[in-house]
Design a protein around this motif. Sequence first.
Motif, PDB file in Angstrom:
ATOM      1  N   UNK A 106      17.709  68.756   6.383  1.00 51.17           N
ATOM      2  CA  UNK A 106      17.323  69.690   5.251  1.00 51.17           C
ATOM      3  C   UNK A 106      16.814  71.010   5.995  1.00 51.17           C
ATOM      4  N   UNK A 107      16.031  71.172   7.249  1.00 45.28           N
ATOM      5  CA  UNK A 107      15.863  72.352   7.531  1.00 45.28           C
ATOM      6  C   UNK A 107      16.798  73.214   8.258  1.00 45.28           C
ATOM      7  N   UNK A 108      17.858  72.625   8.965  1.00 50.46           N
ATOM      8  CA  UNK A 108      19.204  73.080   9.367  1.00 50.46           C
ATOM      9  C   UNK A 108      20.109  73.741   8.506  1.00 50.46           C
ATOM     10  N   UNK A 109      20.098  72.998   7.135  1.00 40.75           N
ATOM     11  CA  UNK A 109      21.063  73.489   5.995  1.00 40.75           C
ATOM     12  C   UNK A 109      22.439  72.676   6.208  1.00 40.75           C
ATOM     13  N   UNK A 110      23.249  73.209   5.204  1.00 47.02           N
ATOM     14  CA  UNK A 110      24.605  72.598   5.049  1.00 47.02           C
ATOM     15  C   UNK A 110      25.454  72.639   6.126  1.00 47.02           C
ATOM     16  N   UNK A 111      25.671  73.847   6.827  1.00 48.97           N
ATOM     17  CA  UNK A 111      26.670  74.091   7.865  1.00 48.97           C
ATOM     18  C   UNK A 111      26.266  73.592   9.070  1.00 48.97           C
ATOM     19  N   UNK A 112      24.891  73.763   9.493  1.00 48.78           N
ATOM     20  CA  UNK A 112      24.643  73.133  10.653  1.00 48.78           C
ATOM     21  C   UNK A 112      24.283  71.777  10.434  1.00 48.78           C
ATOM     22  N   UNK A 113      23.430  71.063   9.498  1.00 46.52           N
ATOM     23  CA  UNK A 113      22.815  70.054   9.364  1.00 46.52           C
ATOM     24  C   UNK A 113      23.512  69.003   8.993  1.00 46.52           C
ATOM     25  N   UNK A 114      24.630  69.311   8.121  1.00 48.76           N
ATOM     26  CA  UNK A 114      25.313  68.281   7.288  1.00 48.76           C
ATOM     27  C   UNK A 114      27.039  68.245   7.735  1.00 48.76           C
ATOM     28  N   UNK A 115      27.358  69.018   8.672  1.00 47.58           N
ATOM     29  CA  UNK A 115      28.768  69.122   8.835  1.00 47.58           C
ATOM     30  C   UNK A 115      29.165  68.428  10.060  1.00 47.58           C
ATOM     31  N   UNK A 116      29.957  67.609  10.280  1.00 46.88           N
ATOM     32  CA  UNK A 116      30.402  66.963  11.386  1.00 46.88           C
ATOM     33  C   UNK A 116      30.961  67.861  12.506  1.00 46.88           C
ATOM     34  N   UNK A 117      31.473  69.227  12.108  1.00 41.26           N
ATOM     35  CA  UNK A 117      31.936  70.101  13.150  1.00 41.26           C
ATOM     36  C   UNK A 117      30.702  70.918  13.726  1.00 41.26           C
ATOM     37  N   UNK A 118      29.419  70.804  13.522  1.00 43.36           N
ATOM     38  CA  UNK A 118      28.337  71.541  13.788  1.00 43.36           C
ATOM     39  C   UNK A 118      28.087  71.334  15.271  1.00 43.36           C
ATOM     40  N   UNK A 119      27.667  72.245  16.046  1.00 47.17           N
ATOM     41  CA  UNK A 119      27.536  72.086  17.679  1.00 47.17           C
ATOM     42  C   UNK A 119      26.243  71.164  17.702  1.00 47.17           C
ATOM     43  N   UNK A 120      25.438  71.078  16.756  1.00 47.89           N
ATOM     44  CA  UNK A 120      24.360  70.304  17.006  1.00 47.89           C
ATOM     45  C   UNK A 120      24.589  68.772  16.073  1.00 47.89           C
ATOM     46  N   UNK A 121      24.788  67.932  16.738  1.00 49.35           N
ATOM     47  CA  UNK A 121      25.225  66.541  16.115  1.00 49.35           C
ATOM     48  C   UNK A 121      24.344  65.630  15.011  1.00 49.35           C
ATOM     49  N   UNK A 122      23.643  66.684  14.134  1.00 46.06           N
ATOM     50  CA  UNK A 122      22.648  65.984  13.304  1.00 46.06           C
ATOM     51  C   UNK A 122      23.176  64.909  12.294  1.00 46.06           C
ATOM     52  N   UNK A 123      24.469  65.506  11.941  1.00 38.03           N
ATOM     53  CA  UNK A 123      25.153  64.510  10.880  1.00 38.03           C
ATOM     54  C   UNK A 123      25.359  62.985  11.652  1.00 38.03           C
ATOM     55  N   UNK A 124      25.988  63.138  12.755  1.00 37.04           N
ATOM     56  CA  UNK A 124      26.046  61.877  13.467  1.00 37.04           C
ATOM     57  C   UNK A 124      24.663  61.168  13.711  1.00 37.04           C
ATOM     58  N   UNK A 125      23.788  62.061  14.213  1.00 31.45           N
ATOM     59  CA  UNK A 125      22.372  61.196  14.434  1.00 31.45           C
ATOM     60  C   UNK A 125      21.709  60.720  13.351  1.00 31.45           C
TER      61      UNK A 125
END
Length: 383
Positions: A331-350
């Motif tokens: 929620x904090x990171x937002x759509x592109x960083x928090x919800x995308x599998x292509x994000x440099x931060x693997x939040x979607x996988x975690x």
Amino acid sequence: MEKADALVSLLAENAAKVDAEAEFPVENLCALRESGYLGLLVPTEYGGMGRGLDDMVEVARSLSTGCLSTAMIWAMHCQQTDVLVRHADAGLRAELLPRVAAGEVYLASITTDTNKGGHLLAAQDSLAHRGELLTLHRDAPVVTGGVHADGFLITMRAHQEAREHEVTLVYANRKDLSVQQTHEWRTLGMRGTHSVGLRLSGQVPAHHIVGAPGRFREVAADSMVPTGHLGWSACWLGAAQGAFSRLVRKLAASAHKGGTDLSSPLVQERVARIRLDLELVSAYLSKVREEVSALRESGRRLDAPSVQIHLNTLKLAASELTFQAADRMVQLAGLSTGYSGDSPIPLERVFRDLRSAALNYANDRLLTANGALSMLDRAVTLV
């Protein structure tokens, strides 16, 4: 521990591919074999590292920042190692533990059943005793890393006339078994654990019984449950902690470039709530680890109602709060960083991986157990 820190970058490098292809992390396991970490809990007299639960928790937490699937595989191997160290007879320890320490034997656990699900203390399939050999036929719908395991610790009904709660734990070398995969592993998260269904058949020596025949409950209370709940919780915390560390660094970098407003009360509150979740899990994990270690060092039993409640509560709190923290991070990171599998931060996988935590030995079952145990601990002995 320096060796564990060196492994984290390899695990992180392989994590996305392991997840995307739902493949067992073979390269990561090879690195763990070569580093000696399969023998972390093996006593030095058998060639192992001779470490204890404190080190197991810290290594699991560290490895999880790189790849949660690999860390869980390793933590569950350590769980089985601890069982052998504490409950196998002298002959089996001498035969097997040096091979574990040398990285030759990766251990998998078989406790699930087709009809009873993950109920740890019950079994359907029974052992057949034929002289010095035990014959077993076992169907298990979920076996973490089973296709790649070199040996198995298997729960079986003690004999054909035994009740389902008269459970015996037995060790089987892979070479003594016929192993057939029966189910695929197509899941939302934890895809790299490759927890497929297996059908096993074969014969093992009678001295491969671990613990007293029909009394697996004692082995579970003393070893399998404590090491399992400590190891799993450390893994879940490590994955969430690693993701949060990356997120706060990104937020700081964004603020430096004129992006995220770190003075915003909304941002500050969201960051604080994530930190709160992780602090609570870390503190409870530390206290329960200390309690279990102290009881072991003094030679006391771990089956007191209060101790079992604390262990169950650890698993409940860690599974719920780390997933809650991951949800807050998305929620904090937002759509592109928090919800995308292509994000440099693997939040979607975690996020996907941690959703499994409440299902990995169902929380509902543990809450029911804690309700019953609480009626036996009327002094309300808190951790």
